[in-house]
Structures are given as structure tokens and as C-alpha cells.
Design a protein around this motif. Structure first.
Motif, PDB file in Angstrom:
ATOM      1  N   ARG A   1     -31.072 -32.948  51.319  1.00 15.90           N
ATOM      2  CA  ARG A   1     -31.235 -31.638  51.939  1.00 15.90           C
ATOM      3  C   ARG A   1     -30.078 -30.714  51.603  1.00 15.90           C
ATOM      4  N   GLY A   2     -28.864 -31.267  51.586  1.00 13.10           N
ATOM      5  CA  GLY A   2     -27.693 -30.438  51.307  1.00 13.10           C
ATOM      6  C   GLY A   2     -27.781 -29.742  49.966  1.00 13.10           C
ATOM      7  N   HIS A   3     -28.314 -30.442  48.954  1.00  9.29           N
ATOM      8  CA  HIS A   3     -28.461 -29.836  47.621  1.00  9.29           C
ATOM      9  C   HIS A   3     -29.400 -28.640  47.677  1.00  9.29           C
ATOM     10  N   LEU A   4     -30.533 -28.835  48.294  1.00  9.42           N
ATOM     11  CA  LEU A   4     -31.532 -27.780  48.377  1.00  9.42           C
ATOM     12  C   LEU A   4     -30.989 -26.576  49.129  1.00  9.42           C
ATOM     13  N   ARG A   5     -30.321 -26.818  50.230  1.00  9.76           N
ATOM     14  CA  ARG A   5     -29.754 -25.696  50.995  1.00  9.76           C
ATOM     15  C   ARG A   5     -28.702 -24.959  50.178  1.00  9.76           C
ATOM     16  N   ARG A   6     -27.863 -25.712  49.455  1.00  7.98           N
ATOM     17  CA  ARG A   6     -26.842 -25.059  48.628  1.00  7.98           C
ATOM     18  C   ARG A   6     -27.499 -24.222  47.544  1.00  7.98           C
TER      19      ARG A   6
END
Length: 108
Positions: A1-6
Motif C-alpha cells: 500500500r505504501g508504494h501505491l500511496r507514494r
């Protein structure tokens, strides 16, 4: 999720995701590296280096962590340290995507 949000520009959301992941997995080199990279992008290079030092203590051959620490060191004005990290990363894996333009900020 962190990748997508970034990728979508939601840095606060990405930070939350990676901090939560770090609570569950405090010795995860990938999570430490992503959190360190984000912290550096936010301008807190000292804290970023601390996170990346932890990642590298767990896995000294992590090219993404070395490249991220190089960017943090460069941001902090430590050009010699940044160059040393890039040199070490290249010695480990000269073809690693993190060392290529457009990857992790490797503009030393």
C-alpha cells in the motif's frame, strides 16, 4: 500500500503504512529503506540516515538502502559519504535498478 500511496502523491498515507509495517516487522530491511527514503524526501536527512543505517546493519549488501542513504547523505551535505555509498552499491551490483537514472535518487 505504501508504494501505491507514494506513487499517487499521498506521502502522509505512505508514511503511515510504512510506520505500521515497521511496528509489525522492526527488522524488515525493505520497510526501513522505504521509510528512510521518504524521510529524506521530506527533508529530514539525519533521521533518514538513522533509518537507513538500521537497514544496512541488518543487510550491509542492500543496494536500495545504500543508494537511499547516499541520497540522504547528499541532502545533508555529506558528499563524500554519498559517493562512498554509491561506490559500495556499484561494487555489489553495478546493474541494480536503484543505480539507474529514474530509480532511487542517485544523482551524486
Amino acid at each position: 500500500r505504501g508504494h501505491l500511496r507514494r506513487q499517487r502523491g499521498n506521502l502522509a498515507g505512505a508514511r503511515g503504512d510504512w510506520e505500521e509495517a515497521l511496528e509489525d516487522h522492526p527488522k524488515n530491511v525493505t520497510v526501513l529503506t522505504h521509510l528512510g527514503e521518504l524521510t529524506s524526501r521530506e527533508g529530514n536527512h539525519t533521521a533518514a540516515c538513522e533509518l537507513l543505517d538500521l537497514a544496512l546493519a541488518l543487510d550491509p549488501s542492500s543496494v536500495p538502502a545504500l543508494v537511499a542513504r547516499a541520497a540522504a547523505r547528499a541532502g545533508a551535505g555529506d558528499k563524500a559519504g554519498a559517493q562512498a555509498d554509491v561506490g559500495e552499491a556499484r561494487a555489489i551490483d553495478p546493474a541494480h535498478p536503484a543505480l539507474k537514472a529514474g530509480g532511487t535518487e542517485c544523482v551524486i
